[in-house]
Every structure is written in C-alpha cells, then in structure tokens.
Design an enzyme around this catalytic site. Structure first.
Site, PDB file in Angstrom:
ATOM      1  N   LYS A 117      42.390 111.287  38.573  1.00 50.58           N
ATOM      2  CA  LYS A 117      41.838 110.431  37.461  1.00 50.58           C
ATOM      3  C   LYS A 117      41.117 111.700  36.665  1.00 50.58           C
ATOM      4  O   LYS A 117      40.571 112.485  37.304  1.00 50.58           O
ATOM      5  CB  LYS A 117      40.607 109.700  37.974  1.00 50.58           C
ATOM      6  CG  LYS A 117      39.841 109.011  37.131  1.00 50.58           C
ATOM      7  CD  LYS A 117      38.825 108.019  37.658  1.00 50.58           C
ATOM      8  CE  LYS A 117      37.844 107.528  36.885  1.00 50.58           C
ATOM      9  NZ  LYS A 117      36.995 106.387  37.265  1.00 50.58           N
TER      10      LYS A 117
HETATM   11  C1  R5P Z   1      33.614 109.082  38.462  1.00 54.04           C
HETATM   12  O1  R5P Z   1      33.286 109.729  39.733  1.00 54.04           O
HETATM   13  C2  R5P Z   1      33.328 108.002  39.092  1.00 54.04           C
HETATM   14  O2  R5P Z   1      34.514 107.197  39.275  1.00 54.04           O
HETATM   15  C3  R5P Z   1      32.712 107.092  37.348  1.00 54.04           C
HETATM   16  O3  R5P Z   1      31.815 106.217  38.051  1.00 54.04           O
HETATM   17  C4  R5P Z   1      33.722 106.562  36.813  1.00 54.04           C
HETATM   18  O4  R5P Z   1      34.847 107.234  36.438  1.00 54.04           O
HETATM   19  C5  R5P Z   1      32.941 106.037  35.615  1.00 54.04           C
HETATM   20  O5  R5P Z   1      33.649 105.274  34.652  1.00 54.04           O
HETATM   21  P1  R5P Z   1      33.600 105.247  33.018  1.00 54.04           P
HETATM   22  O6  R5P Z   1      33.416 106.640  32.716  1.00 54.04           O
HETATM   23  O7  R5P Z   1      34.564 104.413  32.564  1.00 54.04           O
HETATM   24  O8  R5P Z   1      32.191 104.496  33.044  1.00 54.04           O
END
Ligand code: R5P
Length: 293
Positions: free
Chosen positions: A206
């Site tokens: 990711k």
């Molecule tokens: C990172 O480690 C986590 O998965 C985050 O909490 C997540 O990626 C955040 O998602 P977004 O940036 O789309 O709110």
C-alpha cells in the site's frame, strides 16, 4: 553489497510491458499455495484483477477521528460497495456484524506502538498474533513499514515476522508505506519503499499516489493499492483513483476521502465504479452528484 557510490539513474521500468501474470490474476503471486491464493482472490476480484478496500484503522493511533467517531454508524452503510474492510481487530469485532462480511474480505491491521502524542510514530511492534488473524478470518495482515526513519529496522522485523508466519498459515501480508511528518513523499522514495517491501516478501503493498506513478507500480513486482490521504474535494479524489489505476495500481484503499465525504455512500459507489466498471473520473463525479441529490 551493491556499490552505493555508483547507483545509476533508473529508467528502464517499461510500464507498457506488464509483468507476466503466470496464470494467476494477482501480480507476482502465482507461485503461492491454494490457501494464500484463495485469500488473495477474496481481495482482488478475479474478473477485474482489482480491489476496493475501505480503510478505517485510523483510531489505532489517532483515537476518534473525524468521520470515525462511531464506526458502528459510519461503516455498515458503505459495506455493500466495498471488497475489503481494513480495520483493527477491536473495531472489527466490536462494531462490524459478521454477516456484513458475506463475500468480502478483512485486511487486519497488525501493527501498532505509538500514538499522536508521540513525535516519532515509527516505533511499532506486531500487535496481533497469527492465530488471532486466522480466527478473525483475515484475508491479509497489514503492517506499516517506515523506510528511512528511526524505526526502520524495527518495522522491517515486524513485516518479516508477519510474512514468515503468514506464509506458513497461507495468509498474505500487506506492507503499508508509512509517511511521517519528516518523511519524503517523492517518486524516488515510493519506488524505494514499495520495492523493498515487495522484496521482503509482502504479497500486497500500500502506497500513496505520486508523479510518474507508473514507474512505482512497474518497479514493484506485486500489486500496489493506493492510500487516499487527507480529504480532498470529491472530484480530485476521483481523479486520483482513476489516474492511479491507469498507471498500474491494482486497487484503492481509501478512508477519509470516503467516510469524510459530504455523501459517503455516493462517494464509495463512484469509486467502486472506477475500480470495477472502468468508468472515468468525470463519469464517476457525475454519478456521485446524481446519487447525492
Ligand atoms: C496507514 O497505515 C493506515 O492504513 C491509514 O490509517 C490509512 O491508510 C489511511 O487511509 P486514508 O489516508 O485514505 O484516510
């Protein structure tokens, strides 16, 4: 060891010449066993080869953040439109009815160790045991990797442990490229971090979207799903989803840009159509506006 003084500029990513799929729809994963492949197929749709994950694991270091004050109210209405619930074991077991998981997968957050009260978030540990991941029917285990930060070695130990135990149990590992306050967000950084995570053995990576993203996806031998990041105007978020998929991402793992949207259900449906129905971001934005009326 490779010569650090003579690192040549990397140019030959050949994004138009995709890696050979070797008969399995998840990039770089054809040589795994049946259990691992069934879990990867729960995540990545065998027809589109893509996935839509909903990230709501923010509370594990942020506490109750905007849009996630009540997971039990925010997440279930979005469930019909996603492929994967990405959350912590506490949020999943306390707030998500098992029946909502029918035909869907869990990406289980398996690292923690710091909070917003710390300046340096990079010191994590593996906080979920492999048996617990199996009991919760996780289709993959997610762990942050902090390349270039104080906690780098510790986080490499964490991901290595999860990959060793996950491979033995047939459970994939998703390495999450961490970006902290002082950490880079350049294309070069994402090329480095994603490739390192894939070479540690993670089945999924990711990462954030960036310029020349096709070089990041081409240089990474396993699928990349993009993180959403801070809340953007809806059209900008949809453009980011569309562009990342055009440039080789295998899916979207978005949180705030969905659950903090003015109309979360309309937004998740628009993102889903980009991911699985192949519509453009302009069409998706029209769809978003129609549904939210
Ligand atoms: C990172 O480690 C986590 O998965 C985050 O909490 C997540 O990626 C955040 O998602 P977004 O940036 O789309 O709110």
């Amino acid at each position: 060891m490779a010569d650090l003084d003579n690192i040549k500029e990397t140019k030959k990513f050949s994004p138009d010449n995709p890696q050979n799929a070797q008969g399995f729809h998840v990039k770089g994963c054809s040589n795994y066993g049946w259990g691992m492949k069934t879990r990867l197929s729960n995540i990545f749709n065998p027809k589109s080869g893509r996935t839509l994950m909903l990230a709501f694991d923010h509370g594990y270091f942020l506490g109750p953040t905007s849009g996630l004050e009540r997971i039990d109210l925010t997440i279930p209405p979005l469930a019909p439109y996603i492929d994967v619930f990405m959350g912590t074991r506490g949020a999943l077991t306390a707030c998500i009815e098992p029946g909502l998981l029918n035909g869907k997968a869990v990406a289980l957050r398996c690292s923690s160790g710091s909070s917003i009260l710390n300046d340096d978030l990079s010191h994590e540990l593996v906080s979920v045991d492999i048996n617990e991941a199996a009991r919760l029917n996780a289709s993959c285990m997610a762990v942050q990797v902090f390349i270039g930060s104080d906690g780098q070695k510790q986080s490499i130990e964490n991901i290595s442990k999860l990959i060793d135990t996950g491979n033995a149990a047939g459970i994939p590992t998703m390495g999450v490229v961490a970006v902290g306050k002082t950490m880079e967000r350049t294309t070069k950084y994402f090329q480095l971090a994603t490739r390192m995570i894939a070479e540690f053995g993670a089945q999924i990576v990711k990462c954030y979207y960036c310029d020349d993203f096709e070089t990041v996806t081409a240089g990474c031998p396993v699928p990349i799903v993009i993180a959403g990041g801070k809340k953007l105007p809806e059209k900008d978020a949809l453009d980011m989803c569309y562009n990342s998929l055009q440039r080789g991402a295998a899916g979207i793992d978005m949180g705030r840009n969905i659950f903090q949207s003015e109309a979360p259900v309309a937004m998740v449906r628009a993102v889903r159509s980009i991911v699985h129905d192949g519509i453009t971001s302009d069409q998706a934005y029209e769809m978003y506006q129609d549904i939210r009326k």
